[in-house]
Motif scaffolding. Structure first.
Motif, short mmCIF file in Angstrom:
data_model
loop_
_atom_site.label_atom_id
_atom_site.label_comp_id
_atom_site.label_asym_id
_atom_site.label_seq_id
_atom_site.Cartn_x
_atom_site.Cartn_y
_atom_site.Cartn_z
N ASP A 49 0.94 4.23 -3.29
CA ASP A 49 1.38 5.42 -2.72
C ASP A 49 2.56 6.18 -3.73
O ASP A 49 1.82 7.19 -4.01
CB ASP A 49 1.56 6.37 -1.48
N ILE A 50 2.85 5.72 -3.59
CA ILE A 50 4.74 6.65 -4.10
C ILE A 50 4.04 5.90 -5.47
O ILE A 50 5.12 6.60 -6.36
CB ILE A 50 5.87 5.60 -3.67
N CYS A 51 3.94 4.86 -6.38
CA CYS A 51 3.53 4.56 -7.50
C CYS A 51 3.23 5.42 -8.32
O CYS A 51 2.95 5.81 -9.50
CB CYS A 51 3.21 3.05 -8.04
N GLU A 52 1.89 5.72 -7.32
CA GLU A 52 0.86 7.04 -8.11
C GLU A 52 1.66 7.87 -7.99
O GLU A 52 0.88 8.84 -9.14
CB GLU A 52 -0.50 6.75 -6.94
N LYS A 53 2.42 8.88 -6.89
CA LYS A 53 2.63 10.18 -7.33
C LYS A 53 3.31 9.79 -7.90
O LYS A 53 3.00 11.81 -8.66
CB LYS A 53 3.23 10.14 -5.68
N ASP A 84 0.36 -1.18 -0.22
CA ASP A 84 0.31 -0.01 -0.13
C ASP A 84 0.79 1.58 0.07
O ASP A 84 1.03 2.00 -0.94
CB ASP A 84 -0.99 0.12 1.16
N ALA A 85 2.25 1.33 0.88
CA ALA A 85 3.25 2.24 0.98
C ALA A 85 3.66 2.37 -0.39
O ALA A 85 4.15 3.52 -0.81
CB ALA A 85 3.97 2.14 1.88
N LYS A 97 -6.73 -1.24 -1.54
CA LYS A 97 -5.76 -0.89 -0.51
C LYS A 97 -5.23 -2.19 -0.92
O LYS A 97 -4.98 -2.69 -1.87
CB LYS A 97 -5.88 -1.14 1.05
N ARG A 117 -4.63 -2.20 -6.02
CA ARG A 117 -4.11 -0.52 -6.72
C ARG A 117 -3.05 -1.18 -7.30
O ARG A 117 -2.60 -0.27 -8.31
CB ARG A 117 -3.22 0.27 -5.48
#
Ligand code: PLP
Length: 488
Positions: free
Chosen positions: A252-256, A248-249, A298, A302
């Motif tokens: 977040d990075i991949c999405e950013k 999940d963390a 989550k 994702r």
């Protein structure tokens, strides 16, 4: 082969296989032959005229069997213990008999459509969101190679048309994974022409899980240097220790940064069908189904792609690996190429398997998975995976309770990493290597190893469909006997 003969020999083959499964424990787990033994016992050239099938079958027993390492043996605990189920063998027999090459829908409607149906069953059993669509390849190595190729295509470098060589407009492309990632990822970047320098391995914590902050730092550093991050590959169930990266963390990075997220769940993915194991995948305890991208997703929900291997831990004969994609069309963008002789009038309305990868013809692999899922049912599969995890936990408890051994990694699934560690022995690495080699040479059981923080670590994997508590007790007793004979 005349049909009467086929029938007669077919019954004999089934008898031979039934005897094999029934007597599996009588075989040494690891083949006891020396290298080249089989070659020396086979003729140097092919027979001039055809032989009687009875003679061929006889030679399976006499020549092939001694050179078989018995992955089906319940004391096979090395690497990842994976075994077939008898019902899966029937699936292979039908697939071989039909001999369909699923390139186009029309060359194999059954294979194409059964694959869609059975992969959707598996998706539902694993509680993955509806937008995931799967495709079957042979191995996880190949599934992941396709995922990285699709990620590269999405990065808009026009590699499909222009390639990478001879271009000065292509920056260094980066793929990220933890230092515990499977070596198949290294091979993927070699195969795709990215080169090993494109794979950046991220540091892990003391539980062997990728440190997400280090990943973010690495990406920032690479972007500042003018490199192009295209894909991050966290693993759920790493090969050395079965550790779980913080997906999940990482998502977040991949999405950013707009990076493709590919989750390697080749080993542990099957256990997502077990409700109490699902938190390793989604990161949440209770698990409402996420239905659409962006809803309440989550963890691995994702991902852009996920690889799961039913041939590892779902009793399906090798080979069958599934790549689930958020948008399967991205594979098509990377790979579809329709030669004139493959053009059909129905290509707009049907799915043609050849569009989703490098292969033209594809084996009818879905059949064996269909057999397995139907024969055991969801409950039967869950019960078996649950039992494997219980047995691994039990073995780990013996390791922890003994003064002569220690656990070297957490046990989230059914892999125990440990070593024999009696007091007063200076070189525990040499001791454990010797014990493992002696056990493996005896044929009583098969263990493999890894190195964790410099420590020679024994790996005991529980995964055979035939394994029972008595098999683990046997390994534990052998380990302690060997230890006693080493330290006296
Ligand atoms: N990924 C993981 C985590 C693995 O453990 C393995 C093999 O053990 C692979 C990938 C490669 O699997 P395959 O043999 O299907 O290519």
């Amino acid at each position: 082969m005349p049909i009467g003969e086929f029938r007669r020999h077919g019954y004999a083959v089934i008898d031979q296989l039934a005897d094999y499964f029934e007597g599996i424990e009588d075989y040494p787990v690891l083949s006891q032959v020396e290298p080249n033994w089989l070659k020396m016992n086979l003729p140097q050239s092919a027979p001039e005229s055809g032989e009687d099938f009875g003679a061929i079958l006889h030679d399976v027993d006499k020549l092939i069997m001694p050179a078989v390492t018995h992955w089906n043996h319940p004391n096979f605990h090395g690497l990842f213990a994976t075994s077939t189920s008898s019902v899966g063998v029937f699936g292979e027999m039908f697939a071989a008999a039909f001999d369909m090459k699923a390139m186009l829908w029309r060359t194999s409607p059954a294979s194409t459509e059964l694959e869609d149906v059975v992969l959707d069953w598996l998706r539902q059993m694993m509680d993955l969101p509806e937008h995931f669509e799967g495709i079957i390849y042979d191995t996880a190595s190949v599934s992941t190679m396709h995922a990285i190729a699709a990620a590269r295509e999405r990065a808009n470098l026009k590699i499909r048309d222009l390639g990478m060589s001879g271009r000065d407009d292509v920056p260094l492309v980066r793929v990220y994974a933890s230092e515990h990632v499977h070596s198949s990822i290294d091979k993927c970047v070699i195969t795709l022409g990215l080169g090993l320098r494109s794979l950046r391995k991220i540091e892990c914590n003391e539980r062997f899980e990728m440190i997400a902050e280090r990943l973010a730092d690495a990406i920032d550093e690479d972007i500042a240097a003018g490199y192009l991050p295209i894909c991050v590959i966290p693993t759920i169930g790493t090969t050395s220790t079965s550790s779980v990266d913080p997906v999940d963390a990482i998502a977040d990075i991949c999405e950013k940064y707009g990076i493709w997220l590919h989750v390697d769940a080749a080993y542990a993915g099957s256990t997502a069908i077990v409700p109490e194991m699902r938190h390793y995948f989604t990161g949440r305890e209770e698990n409402p189904v996420a239905t659409a991208p962006g809803s309440d997703m989550k963890g691995w929900e994702r991902a852009d792609s996920i690889v799961v291997n039913p041939h590892k831990w779902l009793f399906t004969p090798f080979d069958l690996s599934v790549l689930y994609c958020k948008d399967l069309n991205e594979l098509k963008v990377a790979f579809s190429l329709v030669a004139e002789y493959l053009k059909t009038s129905d290509e707009k309305t049907v799915k043609n398997g050849m569009d989703y990868g490098v292969q033209l013809g594809r084996r009818f692999r879905a059949l064996k998975l269909w057999f397995v899922i139907r024969y055991f049912g969801r409950e039967g599969l869950i019960a078996r995976l649950r039992e494997h995890c219980r047995l691994a936990g039990l073995f780990a408890s013996w390791v922890e309770e003994s003064d002569n051994s220690e656990l070297l990694a957490p046990v989230p699934f059914a892999l125990v990493c440990f070593r024999m560690a009696p007091a007063g022995i200076a070189d525990l690495n040499a001791l454990n290597e010797k014990i493992m080699n002696d056990i493996n040479a005896s044929g009583d059981a098969y263990l493999s190893h890894t190195k964790l923080n410099g420590k020679y670590t024994l790996r005991l994997s529980v995964g055979s469909i035939r394994v029972e508590e008595r098999h683990l007790k046997k390994v534990w007793d052998i380990l302690n006997e060997r230890l006693k004979s080493e330290i006296i």
